[in-house]
Design a protein around this motif. Structure first.
Motif, PDB file in Angstrom:
ATOM      1  N   LYS A 149      62.016   3.690 -21.977  1.00  0.00           N
ATOM      2  CA  LYS A 149      61.671   2.753 -20.913  1.00  0.00           C
ATOM      3  C   LYS A 149      60.462   1.950 -21.380  1.00  0.00           C
ATOM      4  CE  LYS A 149      63.268   5.858 -17.247  1.00  0.00           C
ATOM      5  NZ  LYS A 149      62.862   6.677 -16.075  1.00  0.00           N
ATOM      6  N   LEU A 150      60.629   0.641 -21.454  1.00  0.00           N
ATOM      7  CA  LEU A 150      59.581  -0.236 -21.952  1.00  0.00           C
ATOM      8  C   LEU A 150      59.306  -1.346 -20.932  1.00  0.00           C
ATOM      9  CD1 LEU A 150      60.817  -0.672 -25.639  1.00  0.00           C
ATOM     10  CD2 LEU A 150      58.969   0.815 -24.843  1.00  0.00           C
ATOM     11  N   PRO A 151      58.115  -1.930 -20.959  1.00  0.00           N
ATOM     12  CA  PRO A 151      57.846  -3.052 -20.053  1.00  0.00           C
ATOM     13  C   PRO A 151      58.756  -4.229 -20.365  1.00  0.00           C
ATOM     14  CG  PRO A 151      56.086  -2.785 -21.671  1.00  0.00           C
ATOM     15  CD  PRO A 151      56.961  -1.580 -21.790  1.00  0.00           C
ATOM     16  N   THR A 152      59.113  -4.986 -19.353  1.00  0.00           N
ATOM     17  CA  THR A 152      59.955  -6.167 -19.491  1.00  0.00           C
ATOM     18  C   THR A 152      59.201  -7.388 -18.990  1.00  0.00           C
ATOM     19  OG1 THR A 152      60.930  -5.977 -17.275  1.00  0.00           O
ATOM     20  CG2 THR A 152      61.967  -4.705 -19.062  1.00  0.00           C
ATOM     21  N   THR A 153      59.845  -8.541 -19.064  1.00  0.00           N
ATOM     22  CA  THR A 153      59.201  -9.766 -18.594  1.00  0.00           C
ATOM     23  C   THR A 153      58.921  -9.732 -17.097  1.00  0.00           C
ATOM     24  OG1 THR A 153      61.394 -10.784 -18.353  1.00  0.00           O
ATOM     25  CG2 THR A 153      60.220 -11.188 -20.416  1.00  0.00           C
ATOM     26  N   SER A 154      59.619  -8.885 -16.374  1.00  0.00           N
ATOM     27  CA  SER A 154      59.396  -8.785 -14.927  1.00  0.00           C
ATOM     28  C   SER A 154      58.391  -7.699 -14.557  1.00  0.00           C
ATOM     29  CB  SER A 154      60.720  -8.516 -14.202  1.00  0.00           C
ATOM     30  OG  SER A 154      61.310  -7.314 -14.644  1.00  0.00           O
ATOM     31  N   SER A 155      57.897  -6.950 -15.540  1.00  0.00           N
ATOM     32  CA  SER A 155      56.918  -5.901 -15.260  1.00  0.00           C
ATOM     33  C   SER A 155      55.574  -6.524 -14.878  1.00  0.00           C
ATOM     34  CB  SER A 155      56.716  -5.002 -16.480  1.00  0.00           C
ATOM     35  OG  SER A 155      57.909  -4.350 -16.847  1.00  0.00           O
ATOM     36  N   PRO A 156      54.885  -5.969 -13.897  1.00  0.00           N
ATOM     37  CA  PRO A 156      53.544  -6.476 -13.563  1.00  0.00           C
ATOM     38  C   PRO A 156      52.608  -6.353 -14.757  1.00  0.00           C
ATOM     39  CG  PRO A 156      54.365  -4.996 -11.850  1.00  0.00           C
ATOM     40  CD  PRO A 156      55.306  -4.875 -13.003  1.00  0.00           C
ATOM     41  N   TYR A 157      51.766  -7.341 -14.945  1.00  0.00           N
ATOM     42  CA  TYR A 157      50.828  -7.319 -16.061  1.00  0.00           C
ATOM     43  C   TYR A 157      49.919  -6.089 -15.969  1.00  0.00           C
ATOM     44  CZ  TYR A 157      52.002 -12.292 -16.746  1.00  0.00           C
ATOM     45  OH  TYR A 157      52.656 -13.475 -16.956  1.00  0.00           O
ATOM     46  N   PHE A 158      49.702  -5.470 -17.121  1.00  0.00           N
ATOM     47  CA  PHE A 158      48.769  -4.357 -17.281  1.00  0.00           C
ATOM     48  C   PHE A 158      49.151  -3.118 -16.465  1.00  0.00           C
ATOM     49  CE2 PHE A 158      46.224  -8.276 -17.867  1.00  0.00           C
ATOM     50  CZ  PHE A 158      45.933  -8.130 -19.206  1.00  0.00           C
ATOM     51  N   GLU A 159      50.394  -3.034 -16.035  1.00  0.00           N
ATOM     52  CA  GLU A 159      50.844  -1.848 -15.299  1.00  0.00           C
ATOM     53  C   GLU A 159      51.696  -0.997 -16.244  1.00  0.00           C
ATOM     54  OE1 GLU A 159      53.801  -1.057 -11.605  1.00  0.00           O
ATOM     55  OE2 GLU A 159      51.990  -2.227 -11.138  1.00  0.00           O
ATOM     56  N   TYR A 160      51.206   0.200 -16.564  1.00  0.00           N
ATOM     57  CA  TYR A 160      51.866   1.025 -17.566  1.00  0.00           C
ATOM     58  C   TYR A 160      53.244   1.503 -17.107  1.00  0.00           C
ATOM     59  CZ  TYR A 160      48.002   1.419 -20.870  1.00  0.00           C
ATOM     60  OH  TYR A 160      47.045   1.147 -21.820  1.00  0.00           O
ATOM     61  N   VAL A 161      54.162   1.478 -18.060  1.00  0.00           N
ATOM     62  CA  VAL A 161      55.500   2.035 -17.884  1.00  0.00           C
ATOM     63  C   VAL A 161      55.569   3.298 -18.742  1.00  0.00           C
ATOM     64  CG1 VAL A 161      57.974   1.679 -18.271  1.00  0.00           C
ATOM     65  CG2 VAL A 161      56.540  -0.223 -17.473  1.00  0.00           C
ATOM     66  N   ILE A 162      55.983   4.411 -18.144  1.00  0.00           N
ATOM     67  CA  ILE A 162      56.119   5.657 -18.898  1.00  0.00           C
ATOM     68  C   ILE A 162      57.476   5.675 -19.586  1.00  0.00           C
ATOM     69  CG2 ILE A 162      56.166   8.170 -18.745  1.00  0.00           C
ATOM     70  CD1 ILE A 162      54.354   7.951 -16.322  1.00  0.00           C
ATOM     71  N   SER A 163      57.475   5.986 -20.847  1.00  0.00           N
ATOM     72  CA  SER A 163      58.675   5.867 -21.693  1.00  0.00           C
ATOM     73  C   SER A 163      59.829   6.742 -21.255  1.00  0.00           C
ATOM     74  CB  SER A 163      58.316   6.246 -23.131  1.00  0.00           C
ATOM     75  OG  SER A 163      57.945   7.624 -23.208  1.00  0.00           O
ATOM     76  N   GLY A 164      59.517   7.804 -20.505  1.00  0.00           N
ATOM     77  CA  GLY A 164      60.515   8.833 -20.272  1.00  0.00           C
ATOM     78  C   GLY A 164      60.437   9.857 -21.395  1.00  0.00           C
ATOM     79  N   GLU A 165      61.117  10.963 -21.228  1.00  0.00           N
ATOM     80  CA  GLU A 165      61.096  12.024 -22.235  1.00  0.00           C
ATOM     81  C   GLU A 165      62.196  11.776 -23.265  1.00  0.00           C
ATOM     82  OE1 GLU A 165      59.156  15.802 -20.029  1.00  0.00           O
ATOM     83  OE2 GLU A 165      61.303  15.526 -19.713  1.00  0.00           O
ATOM     84  N   ILE A 166      61.775  11.554 -24.491  1.00  0.00           N
ATOM     85  CA  ILE A 166      62.688  11.180 -25.571  1.00  0.00           C
ATOM     86  C   ILE A 166      62.931  12.396 -26.453  1.00  0.00           C
ATOM     87  CG2 ILE A 166      63.005   9.653 -27.542  1.00  0.00           C
ATOM     88  CD1 ILE A 166      60.875   7.818 -26.018  1.00  0.00           C
ATOM     89  N   ASP A 167      64.167  12.803 -26.565  1.00  0.00           N
ATOM     90  CA  ASP A 167      64.540  14.026 -27.272  1.00  0.00           C
ATOM     91  C   ASP A 167      64.442  13.832 -28.786  1.00  0.00           C
ATOM     92  OD1 ASP A 167      65.560  16.458 -28.043  1.00  0.00           O
ATOM     93  OD2 ASP A 167      67.632  16.002 -27.472  1.00  0.00           O
TER      94      ASP A 167
END
Length: 205
Positions: A149-167
């Motif tokens: 899970k990564l920030p996109t163009t619609s993500s609020p500026y400077f608001e962290y997105v947690i990647s999720g748990e990647i195996d």
């Protein structure tokens, strides 16, 4: 008739003693057992300087822009921006030290990322993993994309997105995790910034 206001207060005190005196005590963090690798970019952090951490590769593949250490409200993080680079194309890589996955069972990767002023999908953040990077062979190493899970163009500026748990349980030997950003210092639609922080590889309990 007078009422006894002391009893409700006494009851509240007993309740707090039996439960918790702080709401933070009720917040459970992810279980790290054990923590295999971590990076929060705080060691020797100097604001707005080229990121230079032992074992990390900070590479400008195209153009001159490199990842920087930034500090906001006392929190250091890694940032890549093409803003005012004056390069038509910028491609910057931030590659972790080699991480030994031998004798690690059920490894999981997690990190946080955010964006600022990113308005085009071509101004991108990607995450990769390689088992054959030797510190010099950036373009010939076999970089496999990581789904996160990564920030996109619609993500609020400077608001962290947690990647999720990647195996990462299928990996053995040494691996490197890489963060790659593409942008432009001459095209204002491609001069946004990405920030990365709190990288963790751990085994879950």
């Amino acid at each position: 008739m007078k009422t006894n206001n002391f009893l409700p207060i006494l009851g509240c005190i007993i309740f707090l003693l039996l439960t918790s005196c702080s709401p933070e005590d009720d917040i459970k963090n992810p279980d790290f057992n054990p923590l295999v690798f971590s990076e929060d970019f705080s060691k020797g952090a100097v604001d707005n300087t080229i990121l230079n951490l032992e074992g990390w590769s900070n590479i400008a593949e195209v153009g001159n822009a490199k990842w920087k250490t930034q500090i906001h409200s006392g929190n250091p993080y890694a940032e890549f921006s093409s803003y005012q680079s004056n390069d038509a194309v910028n491609i910057g890589w931030l590659i972790s030290p080699a991480i030994n996955m031998d004798a690690v069972e059920g490894a999981t990767l997690q990190f946080r990322a955010n964006q600022s002023y990113v308005s085009s999908g071509a101004n991108s953040l990607e995450v990769f993993i390689a088992t054959d990077y030797n510190g010099n062979n950036l373009t010939t190493a076999n970089w496999q994309p990581i789904t996160a899970k990564l920030p996109t163009t619609s993500s609020p500026y400077f608001e962290y997105v947690i990647s999720g748990e990647i195996d990462l349980s299928s990996y053995t030997g040494k691996i490197n995790i890489a963060f790659k950003v593409k942008g432009s210092g001459t095209n204002t639609t491609l001069d946004g910034s990405y920030q990365v922080d709190d990288i963790r590889i751990y085994t879950k309990q």
